[in-house]
Design a protein around this motif. Structure first.
Motif, short mmCIF file in Angstrom:
data_model
loop_
_atom_site.label_atom_id
_atom_site.label_comp_id
_atom_site.label_asym_id
_atom_site.label_seq_id
_atom_site.Cartn_x
_atom_site.Cartn_y
_atom_site.Cartn_z
N ASN A 36 59.01 -12.98 19.80
CA ASN A 36 59.96 -12.47 20.80
C ASN A 36 61.04 -13.53 20.98
O ASN A 36 60.89 -14.44 21.79
CB ASN A 36 59.22 -12.19 22.12
CG ASN A 36 60.17 -11.84 23.24
OD1 ASN A 36 61.33 -11.49 23.02
ND2 ASN A 36 59.69 -11.93 24.46
N CYS A 39 62.49 -14.87 24.46
CA CYS A 39 61.74 -15.78 25.34
C CYS A 39 61.15 -16.93 24.55
O CYS A 39 60.84 -17.98 25.10
CB CYS A 39 60.65 -15.00 26.05
SG CYS A 39 59.59 -15.95 27.13
N ASP A 41 58.36 -16.43 22.59
CA ASP A 41 56.93 -16.16 22.42
C ASP A 41 56.61 -15.91 20.95
O ASP A 41 57.32 -15.16 20.27
CB ASP A 41 56.51 -14.90 23.21
CG ASP A 41 56.99 -14.93 24.64
OD1 ASP A 41 56.86 -15.99 25.27
OD2 ASP A 41 57.49 -13.89 25.12
N CYS A 64 55.15 -17.70 26.98
CA CYS A 64 55.07 -17.69 28.44
C CYS A 64 53.75 -17.06 28.90
O CYS A 64 53.03 -16.45 28.11
CB CYS A 64 56.25 -16.89 29.00
SG CYS A 64 56.18 -15.15 28.60
N SER A 67 53.27 -13.26 28.12
CA SER A 67 52.95 -12.89 26.74
C SER A 67 51.52 -13.26 26.38
O SER A 67 50.82 -12.50 25.71
CB SER A 67 53.94 -13.54 25.77
OG SER A 67 53.77 -14.94 25.72
N ARG A 121 61.14 -9.36 30.72
CA ARG A 121 59.72 -9.67 30.62
C ARG A 121 58.92 -8.57 29.93
O ARG A 121 57.79 -8.78 29.52
CB ARG A 121 59.13 -9.91 32.01
CG ARG A 121 59.64 -11.16 32.64
CD ARG A 121 59.35 -12.32 31.74
NE ARG A 121 59.31 -13.57 32.47
CZ ARG A 121 58.94 -14.72 31.92
NH1 ARG A 121 58.59 -14.76 30.66
NH2 ARG A 121 58.94 -15.81 32.62
N CYS A 124 58.01 -9.61 26.60
CA CYS A 124 56.90 -10.57 26.61
C CYS A 124 55.57 -9.81 26.69
O CYS A 124 54.62 -10.12 25.98
CB CYS A 124 57.00 -11.51 27.81
SG CYS A 124 58.55 -12.42 27.87
ZN ZN Z 1 57.79 -14.48 27.23
#
Ligand code: ZN
Length: 146
Positions: A36, A39, A41, A64, A67, A121, A124
């Motif tokens: 991702n 972010c 991830d 994060c 995730s 988000r 995530c």
């Molecule tokens: Zn994330």
């Protein structure tokens, strides 16, 4: 914050810090990387599928709390399920985090319902699931949310 939201938050933090099924599976029938970029991830999903049943599922990665928690909760929810059941759970989970549609059968996954308020988000929360879908559909290449 309501008690329920506080509880949800606690479960996400717990799974984010101590993800379950967090290890590589040597005997995996499927292995897939997901990313991702929005972010940062990253995860690798491992799946042992036999006769249309997900006999084992695990992941490794960094990212994060959302995730990692989502991937952790996903592995808990899908272990031992049929591929058909897993696809249904994915559809229900996707409807929950993108449309706020709650269904009873999501169990602990419902803790992620709050991400609908934070559109960035959602990626995530769904990264592990998109990676799973790519596994089940035997797509090749890296899975990206972008
Ligand atoms: Zn994330």
């Amino acid at each position: 914050m309501s008690d329920l939201r506080a509880l949800y938050q606690e479960v996400i933090i717990d799974h984010g810090r101590r993800p379950r099924n967090f290890f590589p599976l040597e005997q995996a029938t499927y292995r897939k990387d997901g990313h991702n970029p929005l972010c940062g991830d990253r995860l690798t999903l491992y799946l042992v599928e036999n006769n249309d049943v997900i006999e084992n599922i695990s992941f490794e990665g960094t990212g994060c709390a959302i995730s990692m928690a989502s991937a952790s909760l996903m592995t808990e929810a899908l272990k031992g399920k049929t591929v058909e059941a897993a696809k249904k759970i994915f559809a229900d989970f996707h409807a929950l985090v993108t449309q706020g549609k709650a269904t009873d059968d999501l169990g602990k996954l419902a803790v992620l319902a709050g991400v609908i308020e934070f559109p960035a988000r959602v990626k995530c929360a769904t990264l592990a699931w998109h990676t799973l879908q790519a596994c089940l559909q035997q797509e090749t290449g890296l899975v990206s949310t972008e």
